[in-house]
Design a protein around this motif. Structure first.
Motif: not given
Length: 266
Positions: A223-225, A210-218, A227-235
């Motif tokens: 780092i989470v999205t 969903g959104t590109r916006r992210v939040i850092q947890l306490s 909107d709490k929708r899934p995110s993927a990462h390949f490197e």
């Protein structure tokens, strides 16, 4: 974190390939154990033991005071998830990022795994993110610029309506885990740093459903999205050799393992 670019000789690149392959094989070992019910902390222990058995050191453990060997980012976690004792569940996805230091050089790459059966829309997110990595790598050639890599990743993933994370980027790699230049997953063609022989990059699309916006947890790491929708990462670790991209890491070991298990290969 970033300063001048350190271009690598072909000899250095071959040493870096060894470090990268330790990470590749570590991720494949984790793929063997990845089933519903296993915990990220159990995977972390397996990874640390395997890396040390290869004569290498965990690249992340203690780096910037990070407490573990691997990074495990589950579902809406984008990156930098700290392994926990919460068992992984059927339908989860987990991005595992791993680093190894061997012979003075780092390897660093990542793969997002499906835990059992996942929803079709999540499978598409993984497929698109993985393909965007290779589209970015195709642009890593002499005479191109960093913006060409970012544009290839951004234009492809955004065509599916996905969000490209801006706050976190790929990076140069070598005797330090993070070297210059920064490698954004967005950009304009023909802009940014000129790509030259001997450049080694960790290219790593981080793509949100969903959104590109992210939040850092306490916890100061995860780092989470937004909107709490899934995110993927390949490197992958990629070197510019004889004017074109040479991938030092590999997903082959991981995907051979997944196929043997009958698990999803995206």
């Amino acid at each position: 974190m970033f300063n001048m670019i350190h271009y690598k000789s072909k000899e250095e690149i071959e040493i870096m390939r060894e470090s990268a392959l330790v990470v590749s094989k570590t991720l494949a070992i984790l793929a063997e154990h990845l089933e519903p019910g296993i915990t990220p902390l159990q995977l972390d222990k397996i990874a640390e033991e395997y890396i040390r058995d290869q004569g290498a050191e965990p690249g992340f453990l203690g780096l910037y005071d990070y407490p573990n060997t691997i990074i495990t980012s589950v579902n809406e976690q984008v990156v930098h998830g700290i392994p926990t004792d919460r068992p992984l569940e059927e339908g989860d996805i987990v991005g595992i990022d791993c680093g190894a230091l061997m012979n003075g050089y780092y390897g660093d790459h990542a793969y997002t795994f499906a835990v059992g059966e996942i929803a079709p829309e999540v499978k598409q997110l993984l497929e698109v993110t993985k393909k965007s990595l290779y589209l970015g790598i195709e642009q890593m050639r002499a005479g191109n610029r960093l913006g060409d890599i970012g544009y290839a990743i951004q234009s492809y993933t955004e065509s599916f309506g996905y969000g490209v994370v801006r706050e976190l980027v790929g990076h140069g790699l070598g005797k330090k885990m993070h070297e210059s230049p920064e490698v954004p997953n967005y950009g304009k063609r023909g802009r940014g740093q000129l790509l030259k022989e001997g450049l080694v990059l960790a290219i790593e699309p981080m793509i949100n459903m969903g959104t590109r916006r992210v939040i850092q947890l306490s916890d100061g790491w995860t780092i989470v999205t937004a909107d709490k929708r899934p995110s993927a990462h390949f490197e992958h670790d990629v070197a510019l050799v004889d004017g074109k991209a040479e991938i030092l890491s590999t997903f082959d070991f991981i995907e051979e393992t997944l196929k043997k298990k009958g698990a999803l290969v995206v």
